[in-house]
Design an enzyme around this catalytic site. Structure first.
Site, short mmCIF file in Angstrom:
data_model
loop_
_atom_site.label_atom_id
_atom_site.label_comp_id
_atom_site.label_asym_id
_atom_site.label_seq_id
_atom_site.Cartn_x
_atom_site.Cartn_y
_atom_site.Cartn_z
CE1 TYR A 147 -0.14 3.32 1.56
CE2 TYR A 147 0.99 4.73 -0.02
CZ TYR A 147 0.92 4.14 1.23
OH TYR A 147 1.93 4.35 2.15
CB CYS A 148 -4.88 0.84 1.51
SG CYS A 148 -5.76 -0.48 2.42
N PRO A 149 -7.59 3.16 0.34
CG PRO A 149 -9.02 3.80 -1.40
CD PRO A 149 -7.76 3.04 -1.12
#
Length: 279
Positions: A147-149
């Site tokens: 997540y949130c790469p």
């Protein structure tokens, strides 16, 4: 100039809010970092490291708020026991809880500019210093499926435990990292996967949201096979600052800084209310 040279300075200020912020809104932490950006940027305060923890909260980015069924997604998070807030900046959803330690490094570029890559590299150097057992095993590159790469995802052996962001205001720079210290990194990723599945319902969007693969995320205690706690890392942070500086000024915002904090707090809350009202 090496990035470590940003860290070896005569004085650091250390604001430890890892206990006091837990049951408060994460919006208060964004206001605190904005306040410190202003103070440090204008050289009204020494460069500062701030540690902070919030109970179950999912911080959404602006793109997350544009999901077609974002209200249903937020409702799902609330059913799971999480508060949802929207930050007025880039990035995507991240999970905060009692096992996630956030560290902000606040620097001034009043005398000389600090570009965005340099800000990220300073935090990478700091995290490597915090965990010498891992050292260069801590790498920075995008972990697909997290997540949130981003290009400054921090990982060990290909599994992400942290992400870095930056906030710039009044010649101050707050470089922020969330460290998944305790618990299950994959469980946190599963929560965000469910959020996107609920918020998208399979619809095609111009913006490409991440396809979460929980197995690519882990906590530091899992990756280092150590019984590491948030409190342990706060202590490590304090000890590291004492190695980096001749003097470490301990303590929270001072009385004469609170008016500025109130200003930024009101601004952050107003922006969040406007974002949520559009949902």
């Amino acid at each position: 100039m090496t990035y470590e040279s940003f860290l070896y300075i005569p004085e650091w200020r250390f604001v430890d809010e890892s206990m006091t912020t837990r049951n408060r809104s994460a919006l208060e932490s964004f206001a605190a970092d904005d306040t410190l950006c202003h103070l440090v940027g204008q050289q009204m305060s020494a460069p500062t490291v701030r540690t902070w923890v919030h109970d179950k909260t999912v911080v959404l980015g602006i793109q997350d708020h544009r999901l077609p069924y974002v209200a249903e997604g937020i409702s799902m998070l609330e059913t799971a026991g999480y508060n949802a807030i929207v930050r007025n900046s880039g990035g995507l959803a991240v999970v905060l809880d009692e096992g996630v330690l956030n560290i902000s490094i606040v620097l001034s570029e009043r005398d000389s500019a600090i570009d965005i890559p340099a800000g990220y590299e300073v935090m990478l150097a700091f995290v490597r210093m915090l965990f010498p057992e891992a050292g260069k095993r801590i790498e920075a590159y995008e972990i697909v499926g997290s997540y949130c790469p981003g290009s400054y995802d921090l990982s060990i052996d290909g599994r992400k435990f942290a992400g870095i962001s930056q906030r710039r205001l009044r010649q101050g720079i707050a470089v922020q990292v969330y460290l998944c210290v305790e618990g299950s990194g994959s469980d946190r990723a599963e929560l965000i996967r469910n959020f996107y599945e609920t918020g998208l319902r399979g619809e095609e969007m111009k913006f490409t949201y991440p396809t979460i693969q929980p197995e690519v995320m882990a906590s530091l205690s899992e990756l280092m096979e150590l019984p590491l706690t948030v409190s342990d890392v706060v202590i490590r942070t304090q000890l590291l600052l004492r190695e980096l500086a001749d003097n470490v000024d301990m303590g929270g915002l001072k009385p004469d800084e609170m008016d500025l904090y109130t200003f930024y707090l009101n601004r952050v809350f107003e922006r969040n209310q406007k974002m949520l009202a559009r949902g």
